[in-house]
Design an enzyme around this catalytic site. Structure first.
Site, PDB file in Angstrom:
ATOM      1  CE  LYS A   1      17.173   6.139 -14.896  1.00  0.00           C
ATOM      2  NZ  LYS A   1      16.150   5.163 -14.508  1.00  0.00           N
TER       3      LYS A   1
HETATM    4  C1  E4P Z   1      16.314   3.405 -11.722  1.00  0.00           C
HETATM    5  O1  E4P Z   1      16.901   4.376 -12.124  1.00  0.00           O
HETATM    6  C2  E4P Z   1      16.377   2.111 -12.415  1.00  0.00           C
HETATM    7  O2  E4P Z   1      15.842   2.211 -13.692  1.00  0.00           O
HETATM    8  C3  E4P Z   1      15.678   1.062 -11.606  1.00  0.00           C
HETATM    9  O3  E4P Z   1      16.056   1.229 -10.254  1.00  0.00           O
HETATM   10  C4  E4P Z   1      15.925  -0.347 -12.087  1.00  0.00           C
HETATM   11  O4  E4P Z   1      15.395  -1.235 -11.146  1.00  0.00           O
HETATM   12  P1  E4P Z   1      15.172  -2.804 -11.453  1.00  0.00           P
HETATM   13  O5  E4P Z   1      16.510  -3.418 -11.632  1.00  0.00           O
HETATM   14  O6  E4P Z   1      14.457  -3.306 -10.241  1.00  0.00           O
HETATM   15  O7  E4P Z   1      14.345  -2.862 -12.707  1.00  0.00           O
END
Ligand code: E4P
Length: 214
Positions: free
Chosen positions: A83
């Site tokens: 990521k």
């Molecule tokens: C996933 O890849 C993201 O990091 C995550 O869905 C972020 O979610 P949030 O906005 O609820 O922290």
């Protein structure tokens, strides 16, 4: 549509996998911090639980350091996806990693232009954060629609992960738009199934069953 679990919890991942509907896992530094565990052993444990993609985020800001982190994580298991945050350094990192055959998930996507540039750099996935857009009175699902349209215009193979999912409607809208993946928190899984008419129907069937001689 593939379903990823948005968690770094071993307990949640094991439960989700037992339901037979989980295709992958996404983590981020905040989700990892919640587990209170040492990072690399946790990553090893998560990646061994399933064959599907597991997104692990780099946290350095210098491209060379990000690439070094990515190589360490990618060496842990074949299903690791790196990521990478969307910024100029991130694009450089995505380009370098895709050249080395390492899959990437470009994160913190809040605009269609970010998604297009991430795809051009060679991203395997992009993650538009729909809940966080909604949080500031934007339209998170409109962002996903725009990205899907643009990717369709140019036959772009980068997959769209609808991220920052907060409720079942995000999930349903993602499927309507034809997003490749929705990554959902564990709590949302149960919400997706719940329907009061299913509960009432079950209750009535079981009551009537008591009247049947058996
Ligand atoms: C996933 O890849 C993201 O990091 C995550 O869905 C972020 O979610 P949030 O906005 O609820 O922290």
């Amino acid at each position: 549509m593939k379903i990823f679990l948005d968690t770094a919890s071993i307990v949640e991942i094991k439960k989700g996998l037992a339901y037979g509907i989980i295709d992958g896992v996404t983590t981020n530094p905040s989700l990892v911090a919640k587990e209170g565990r040492e990072f690399l052993p946790l990553v090893r444990e998560i990646t061994a639980l399933l064959p599907g993609p597991v997104s692990i985020e780099v946290t350095a800001s210098d491209p060379e350091e990000m690439i070094a982190q990515a190589e360490t994580y990618a060496a842990i298991a074949a299903n690791v996806v790196i990521k990478v945050p969307i910024n100029l350094e991130g694009l450089q990192v995505v380009k370098a990693l895709s050249g080395r055959g390492i899959k990437t998930n470009v994160t913190l996507i809040f605009s269609p232009s970010q998604a297009l540039l991430a795809a051009k750099a060679g991203a395997t996935y992009v993650s538009p954060f729909v809940g966080r857009v909604d949080d500031i009175s934007g339209d998170g699902m409109a962002l996903v629609e725009d990205i899907a349209l643009i990717y369709d215009n140019y036959d772009i193979a980068t997959e769209i992960i609808v991220a920052s999912v907060r409720h079942p409607l995000h999930f349903v809208e993602a499927a309507r738009i034809g997003a490749d993946v929705a990554t959902i928190p564990f709590a949302t899984l149960a919400q997706l199934l719940h329907h009061p008419l299913t509960d009432a129907g079950m209750e009535r069937f079981l009551k009537d069953w008591e009247k049947v001689k058996h």
